[in-house]
Scaffold this motif. Sequence first.
Motif, mmCIF file in Angstrom:
data_model
loop_
_atom_site.group_PDB
_atom_site.id
_atom_site.type_symbol
_atom_site.label_atom_id
_atom_site.label_comp_id
_atom_site.label_asym_id
_atom_site.label_seq_id
_atom_site.Cartn_x
_atom_site.Cartn_y
_atom_site.Cartn_z
ATOM 1 N N PRO A 691 0.776 -1.234 0.158
ATOM 2 C CA PRO A 691 -0.146 -0.041 -0.054
ATOM 3 C C PRO A 691 0.594 1.314 0.100
ATOM 4 C CG PRO A 691 -0.906 -1.590 1.506
ATOM 5 C CD PRO A 691 0.473 -2.289 1.106
ATOM 6 N N PHE A 692 2.018 1.256 0.723
ATOM 7 C CA PHE A 692 2.726 2.602 0.796
ATOM 8 C C PHE A 692 3.908 2.696 -0.045
ATOM 9 C CE2 PHE A 692 1.479 1.518 4.878
ATOM 10 C CZ PHE A 692 0.556 2.434 5.201
ATOM 11 N N VAL A 693 3.810 1.620 -1.348
ATOM 12 C CA VAL A 693 4.702 1.674 -2.219
ATOM 13 C C VAL A 693 4.088 2.441 -3.490
ATOM 14 C CG1 VAL A 693 6.329 0.524 -3.798
ATOM 15 C CG2 VAL A 693 6.035 -0.355 -1.376
ATOM 16 N N GLU A 694 4.678 3.610 -4.043
ATOM 17 C CA GLU A 694 3.924 4.265 -5.207
ATOM 18 C C GLU A 694 4.346 3.529 -6.512
ATOM 19 O OE1 GLU A 694 2.090 6.863 -5.235
ATOM 20 O OE2 GLU A 694 2.156 7.207 -3.035
ATOM 21 N N GLU A 695 5.544 2.944 -6.540
ATOM 22 C CA GLU A 695 5.781 2.319 -7.740
ATOM 23 C C GLU A 695 6.196 0.895 -7.545
ATOM 24 O OE1 GLU A 695 5.588 3.279 -11.079
ATOM 25 O OE2 GLU A 695 5.191 5.298 -10.651
ATOM 26 N N PRO A 696 5.847 -0.227 -8.380
ATOM 27 C CA PRO A 696 6.140 -1.497 -8.288
ATOM 28 C C PRO A 696 7.785 -1.782 -7.986
ATOM 29 C CG PRO A 696 4.568 -1.240 -9.793
ATOM 30 C CD PRO A 696 4.881 0.008 -9.636
ATOM 31 N N GLY A 697 8.269 -2.519 -7.267
ATOM 32 C CA GLY A 697 9.535 -2.676 -7.155
ATOM 33 C C GLY A 697 10.063 -4.079 -6.811
ATOM 34 N N ALA A 698 10.695 -4.089 -5.639
ATOM 35 C CA ALA A 698 11.264 -5.523 -5.327
ATOM 36 C C ALA A 698 10.269 -6.137 -4.382
ATOM 37 C CB ALA A 698 12.517 -5.360 -4.609
ATOM 38 N N THR A 699 9.141 -5.695 -4.222
ATOM 39 C CA THR A 699 8.038 -6.337 -3.328
ATOM 40 C C THR A 699 6.594 -6.622 -4.093
ATOM 41 O OG1 THR A 699 7.634 -4.347 -2.152
ATOM 42 C CG2 THR A 699 9.097 -5.758 -1.226
ATOM 43 N N ARG A 700 6.093 -7.503 -3.605
ATOM 44 C CA ARG A 700 4.357 -7.390 -4.208
ATOM 45 C C ARG A 700 3.617 -8.194 -3.244
ATOM 46 N NH1 ARG A 700 4.168 -11.507 -9.608
ATOM 47 N NH2 ARG A 700 4.247 -13.488 -8.247
ATOM 48 N N PHE A 701 2.444 -8.076 -3.312
ATOM 49 C CA PHE A 701 1.428 -8.916 -2.512
ATOM 50 C C PHE A 701 0.534 -9.509 -3.532
ATOM 51 C CE2 PHE A 701 2.356 -6.041 1.100
ATOM 52 C CZ PHE A 701 2.375 -7.156 2.255
ATOM 53 N N SER A 702 -0.379 -10.552 -3.462
ATOM 54 C CA SER A 702 -1.332 -11.010 -4.129
ATOM 55 C C SER A 702 -2.455 -11.716 -3.335
ATOM 56 C CB SER A 702 -0.537 -12.060 -5.208
ATOM 57 O OG SER A 702 -0.205 -13.346 -4.454
ATOM 58 N N LEU A 703 -3.426 -11.409 -4.067
ATOM 59 C CA LEU A 703 -4.459 -12.414 -3.503
ATOM 60 C C LEU A 703 -4.933 -13.656 -4.388
ATOM 61 C CD1 LEU A 703 -7.113 -9.502 -2.523
ATOM 62 C CD2 LEU A 703 -5.580 -10.693 -0.844
ATOM 63 N N PHE A 704 -4.937 -14.844 -4.033
ATOM 64 C CA PHE A 704 -4.827 -16.026 -4.812
ATOM 65 C C PHE A 704 -5.762 -17.150 -4.350
ATOM 66 C CE2 PHE A 704 -2.110 -17.157 -1.376
ATOM 67 C CZ PHE A 704 -2.282 -18.383 -1.133
ATOM 68 N N THR A 705 -6.302 -17.834 -5.402
ATOM 69 C CA THR A 705 -6.933 -18.980 -5.274
ATOM 70 C C THR A 705 -6.055 -20.261 -6.023
ATOM 71 O OG1 THR A 705 -8.818 -20.401 -5.314
ATOM 72 C CG2 THR A 705 -8.441 -18.695 -6.964
ATOM 73 N N ASP A 706 -5.507 -21.143 -5.453
ATOM 74 C CA ASP A 706 -5.110 -22.491 -6.054
ATOM 75 C C ASP A 706 -6.031 -23.550 -6.029
ATOM 76 O OD1 ASP A 706 -2.512 -20.741 -5.909
ATOM 77 O OD2 ASP A 706 -1.505 -21.882 -4.205
ATOM 78 N N PHE A 707 -5.652 -24.359 -6.858
ATOM 79 C CA PHE A 707 -6.509 -25.582 -7.020
ATOM 80 C C PHE A 707 -5.764 -26.560 -7.965
ATOM 81 C CE2 PHE A 707 -7.769 -22.652 -10.434
ATOM 82 C CZ PHE A 707 -7.729 -22.999 -11.708
ATOM 83 N N GLY A 708 -6.385 -27.842 -7.835
ATOM 84 C CA GLY A 708 -5.333 -29.156 -8.459
ATOM 85 C C GLY A 708 -5.218 -30.057 -7.410
ATOM 86 N N ASN A 709 -4.573 -31.332 -8.163
ATOM 87 C CA ASN A 709 -4.276 -32.339 -7.219
ATOM 88 C C ASN A 709 -3.324 -33.150 -8.428
ATOM 89 O OD1 ASN A 709 -4.038 -34.515 -5.105
ATOM 90 N ND2 ASN A 709 -6.362 -34.203 -5.003
#
Length: 766
Positions: A691-709
């Motif tokens: 949230p406090f990073v103006e430009e994408p750099g060396a960190t990132r968040f993600s909301l995800f869903t994984d599936f499989g087997n």
Amino acid sequence: MTRCIRLLCILISTLALNVSSALAQQDNSFVISDIVIEGNERIDIGTVLTYLPIRARERFNPQSDSARALRALYDTGLFSDVVLKRRDANVLLVEVVERPAIGSIKIDGNKKIPTDELEASLRQADIALGRVYNRSLLETVERELRRVYFSSGNYGSQIDIVTEQLPRNRVALDINIVEGAVAKIQHINIVGNRSFSEDTLVDLLQSSEYTINPFSTADEYSQVKLAADIETLRSFYQDRGFIRFDVTSTQVSISPDKRDIFIVINIDEGDRYTVRDIALTGELDVPESELLDLIEVNKGDVFARKDIVRSSNAISDRLGQDGFAFAEVDVLPDINDESKDVGLKFVVQPGKRVYVRRIEFTGQYKTRDEVLRREMRQFEGSRFSPALVNRSRIRLQRLPFMQSVSIATPRVPGSDDQVDLVITVKEGPSGSFSAGLGYGTEGASVNLAFSQENLFGTGQSMQFAFDNSDTTRQLSLSLRNPYFTDDGISRTVRAFISETDTSQTGSQSTYLSSARGASVNFGVPMSEFSRFSFGAGYERTEIGTTVNTPDDINQFVDDNGDTYDLFNFNLGFTYDTRNRTVFATSGSVNRLNLDFSVPGSDITYYKAGYRFEYFYPVTKRYTFSTTLRVDAGYGYGDFTRIPFFKRYYAGGVRTLRGYKSGSLGPKDSVGNASGGDFRTLGTVEVIFPPPFVEEPGATRFSLFTDFGNVYKDYESFDEAEFRATYGVAFVWLSPVGPLTFSLAYPYNDRTEDKKEDFQFTIGSIF
């Protein structure tokens, strides 16, 4: 006031000259033999003489010339006092007292606005080190700083300026700032709207009314943000046919305590207009039909400025492909207010074809020039092409040791058909070294690693790693040369030694393995986006059993022995259109691979896999991503399945987060995961920076869903056995390697599943 004081000084000096010197006698004019300057410290004598309107060997009349000379020197603003005197031999003495200079500027108390930004604003107001200081300057400094803070919504800011005398007639400015709180927007009112509700329009704005979200700055008032919001409204209406839309006025009110802002925006929507006709004129060096196909506006459509701009840009880009880099496409609207329609005329002026004279790289401190030049698709001396320039930029920023790339195309002075390419690059960290003790979701570990993606600035990479955890001990070394040949064929050489004790996982079939091997792989570019790879390797694997080893593994060892020599050959194909190899935000990648042991190996099998990744930039900060994987293995010759130590597993931070590593799929006789010959995996993510990073750099968040087997084989595939999780992940490209953290929760798990909500790892990005 300052001007009055200056004039008064002139009159007093002139009067003193008339009273105390013979120069005051009207009949005592003389020819100046020399001019002597005294009292100057910083200002050069030549500078004073330049401003003085009289010269040596000229006749000097005290009655008429004194005031003129004094006025000229005072008007420079460099002097606080000037006196003219006559010496023997008709020498004119000019005594000056210089105004002090600004010796230092110190700014304290600023937190929201960087010091560099404040100093830049002062320089624009001609306030900088070495400039002449006078008391009126303090008002200018305070006014300029208040302007900067007011534009950011800090109406309660306080500015106190203290001056201090320094040696050599200099002054220090100590600026103390109390920023205060940013004024919050309490209400936004839009007046004059008929076609759209006020809520709809307010939702378009960057500015918003007061919110309790502590991470949001949308409710903080800013003049710049409000100006952008007005343009947003204008674009919104003009994209929907309201070509006469206008913002008639904007009122911004502030509460007495300077903490609350109230905004009223008055608009005049006008009427909705449609497109009457479309014409294309000008110098059409490209077939007219081809350019008309690029126009996204049709007769009878509602007028939409965005479609017109997009059409104009498409025509410019098409002309740019033929070398018309500075083509101009003007759209002339013919508005009929009676019929409420608009005629559009696209006027094309291609200009001359443009060629690239020179390509220059700046900003790199380590990377060799040829490493950057070999990625270029736009060449010196060739016809300029925006598409090739953009592709060159993407290829450069896909280099793993490049953080950012920007390209400027200045015109060559004196030429209307040549440009230079000035490419500014910012190198990111290309190497890392780490050693340490740790504890992860796979147990305690000792690690030693060295990685260099840009070895000696050549673009080659080397990785060395030693890992010692409860589960695995591994030593590996790999060397990659992306340009093993000049035409882009790559070569990767790898050697490894590893020992595995799966009993420590607590979820997989128990056995011991010791493997060592080496491989060499080549990659051959087939096109700008596709690449074919092939390679060969040798691996020796030794298997050990324990009292907890399941029956099927014991039986395999009894039938085939405990030592296996495998000679492997692999083939692969990749089609990659991503804008970056790490933290991509657009494009996709398709990978096909086939790995098989050749006849003569102790075990004969083959494994095939397909991986698809897609990235779509929803906004500048948010990226939608999806990944799909399918892997299958089969035995041949005397074997019907792949060997148990080559099987696929699922679960863990790199496959299906929220489940314990390798815990899913078929189970052995003691209830542990035994792996399978067929696997399907998928991920859907929304990726965004912190949230406090103006430009994408060396960190990132993600909301995800994984599936499989994972399944015993292809025939056993059953979508009802899919497992799925949802959660949040964080990735940091740290100096010691990518750190991956995830917090995931299964939502269709079974009782026997082994779950693990929090997981982290150090290694390659999954």
